[in-house]
Design a protein around this motif. Sequence first.
Motif, PDB file in Angstrom:
ATOM      1  N   TYR B  22      12.855   3.745   0.704  1.00 52.01           N
ATOM      2  CA  TYR B  22      12.875   2.354   1.131  1.00 52.01           C
ATOM      3  C   TYR B  22      13.526   2.259   2.505  1.00 52.01           C
ATOM      4  O   TYR B  22      14.567   1.652   2.667  1.00 52.01           O
ATOM      5  N   ARG B  23      12.908   2.923   3.472  1.00 49.07           N
ATOM      6  CA  ARG B  23      13.539   2.952   4.786  1.00 49.07           C
ATOM      7  C   ARG B  23      13.032   1.840   5.671  1.00 49.07           C
ATOM      8  O   ARG B  23      13.780   1.201   6.360  1.00 49.07           O
ATOM      9  N   HIS B  24      11.711   1.682   5.661  1.00 44.46           N
ATOM     10  CA  HIS B  24      11.170   0.613   6.474  1.00 44.46           C
ATOM     11  C   HIS B  24      10.689  -0.472   5.527  1.00 44.46           C
ATOM     12  O   HIS B  24       9.608  -0.381   4.988  1.00 44.46           O
ATOM     13  N   ALA B  25      11.552  -1.424   5.287  1.00 43.96           N
ATOM     14  CA  ALA B  25      11.203  -2.470   4.340  1.00 43.96           C
ATOM     15  C   ALA B  25      10.725  -3.690   5.102  1.00 43.96           C
ATOM     16  O   ALA B  25      11.435  -4.228   5.941  1.00 43.96           O
ATOM     17  N   VAL B  26       9.508  -4.080   4.828  1.00 44.60           N
ATOM     18  CA  VAL B  26       8.944  -5.230   5.525  1.00 44.60           C
ATOM     19  C   VAL B  26       8.554  -6.286   4.496  1.00 44.60           C
ATOM     20  O   VAL B  26       7.791  -6.006   3.593  1.00 44.60           O
ATOM     21  N   PRO B  27       9.073  -7.473   4.615  1.00 47.66           N
ATOM     22  CA  PRO B  27       8.752  -8.505   3.635  1.00 47.66           C
ATOM     23  C   PRO B  27       7.288  -8.906   3.698  1.00 47.66           C
ATOM     24  O   PRO B  27       6.691  -8.947   4.776  1.00 47.66           O
ATOM     25  N   MET B  28       6.733  -9.177   2.545  1.00 40.51           N
ATOM     26  CA  MET B  28       5.337  -9.574   2.483  1.00 40.51           C
ATOM     27  C   MET B  28       5.216 -11.073   2.315  1.00 40.51           C
ATOM     28  O   MET B  28       6.011 -11.694   1.632  1.00 40.51           O
ATOM     29  N   GLY B  29       4.177 -11.626   2.892  1.00 48.51           N
ATOM     30  CA  GLY B  29       3.981 -13.063   2.758  1.00 48.51           C
ATOM     31  C   GLY B  29       3.038 -13.428   1.629  1.00 48.51           C
ATOM     32  O   GLY B  29       2.848 -14.596   1.335  1.00 48.51           O
ATOM     33  N   THR B  30       2.426 -12.414   1.006  1.00 49.62           N
ATOM     34  CA  THR B  30       1.420 -12.726  -0.024  1.00 49.62           C
ATOM     35  C   THR B  30       1.843 -12.145  -1.372  1.00 49.62           C
ATOM     36  O   THR B  30       2.581 -11.172  -1.439  1.00 49.62           O
ATOM     37  N   THR B  31       1.329 -12.735  -2.429  1.00 49.54           N
ATOM     38  CA  THR B  31       1.592 -12.210  -3.766  1.00 49.54           C
ATOM     39  C   THR B  31       0.540 -11.154  -4.106  1.00 49.54           C
ATOM     40  O   THR B  31      -0.460 -11.015  -3.412  1.00 49.54           O
ATOM     41  N   ALA B  32       0.784 -10.456  -5.188  1.00 49.32           N
ATOM     42  CA  ALA B  32      -0.164  -9.426  -5.618  1.00 49.32           C
ATOM     43  C   ALA B  32      -1.513 -10.058  -5.937  1.00 49.32           C
ATOM     44  O   ALA B  32      -2.571  -9.522  -5.597  1.00 49.32           O
ATOM     45  N   GLU B  35      -3.412 -10.859  -2.856  1.00 54.04           N
ATOM     46  CA  GLU B  35      -3.951  -9.655  -2.233  1.00 54.04           C
ATOM     47  C   GLU B  35      -5.196  -9.176  -2.968  1.00 54.04           C
ATOM     48  O   GLU B  35      -6.172  -8.748  -2.359  1.00 54.04           O
ATOM     49  N   ASN B  37      -7.250 -11.018  -4.712  1.00 56.47           N
ATOM     50  CA  ASN B  37      -8.342 -11.939  -4.390  1.00 56.47           C
ATOM     51  C   ASN B  37      -8.925 -11.653  -3.020  1.00 56.47           C
ATOM     52  O   ASN B  37     -10.141 -11.662  -2.828  1.00 56.47           O
ATOM     53  N   TRP B  40     -11.264  -8.710  -3.199  1.00 54.78           N
ATOM     54  CA  TRP B  40     -12.564  -8.966  -3.827  1.00 54.78           C
ATOM     55  C   TRP B  40     -13.438  -9.889  -3.007  1.00 54.78           C
ATOM     56  O   TRP B  40     -14.653  -9.667  -2.891  1.00 54.78           O
TER      57      TRP B  40
END
Lengths: 187, 167
Positions: B22-32, B35, B37, B40
Amino acid sequence: MKILISSHRSLAALVHPGNSSDLGLLVRIMAALVRISSVCYRGVRPLLFRASSLIRPLAVQKKDRDCPYFISAKIHATPSNYAGSGSKAASLHWTGERILSIALLGLAPVAYYYPGPAVDYSLAAALTLHGHWGLGQIVTDYVHGDFKIKMANAGLFLLSTVTFAGLCYFNYHDVGICKAVGLLWSK
Amino acid sequence: MLLTTVARQGLCSSRLQFGVLYRHAVPMGTTAKEEMNKFWTKNTRLNRPVSPHVSIYKWSVPMMMSISHRGTGVALSSGISAFALAALVLPESYPYYLDLIHSMSFGPQFLAFSKFALAFPVAYHTFNGIRHLIWDLGKGFRIPEVYRSGYIVIALTVVTSIGLAAM
């Protein structure tokens, strides 16, 4: 610059995912470094840093000596130090499914030895809900697209409602589930 | 430029202890879900073909048992729903229709076979369901264990179905 390099390396060597406070500090330092250096010429998507609690750790894999790239793995990780940022709905649903399965398992011998209206209605509820949740998982697995998912779940809900209504009707106006199975098997 | 080189050097020469650092942790703006959806919608829009998977992969006993668990589940659920619908729609009572079927005088073998055919999916889904619950406890994931528990489920299913059909 050299101090920066050595501190970077020593921090890297000290990394242990178990230690959350070090991890938090490390995360912030690394994120800042990454933002500045903006990665290798592989052309990775821009890394946005937002103060949101969902973080995306990138997996670093060392394949051979000269590996200038890091392969990133998208993982939705909600570490415990960010607790409260995610919903427990899915987890609770999973647990509910298992508890219901065990309850249904227990109802079977009860239905055999103590048939009656209480067991009939319990069976109606447990069977319908177990089936509803099971079919729901199938919808989740195979149906894609917001509208289609919504339609499929609406149809499923309708089916389950009618099923439960029908079973309750049968329990009330007719012989009931336990008796029905008994009669069917008696011939 | 210098920092990039530095970052790369740091990455490559550090000792990797775990698979994911967990060195480069980047927050995500989307939920699983979002992603999934996105995946598809994009791929169906571009009309991309799906690589063959079930059509080419060699079938194994665990695979067949898994889909059978799902298949029996759907079949049983459909049966229950059909029964419930019939109860709402049909005018007469259950004993009436049961007597109707009995009056059609099918042979005893047919009756025994029908009981077996009804009992089999119930027994299979039940026993395999227990196997699933044991997995949920975290037990029995080693491949030999998976096969062993699978064969036990099949054996129990056959024995139970025969036993129930004989009742």
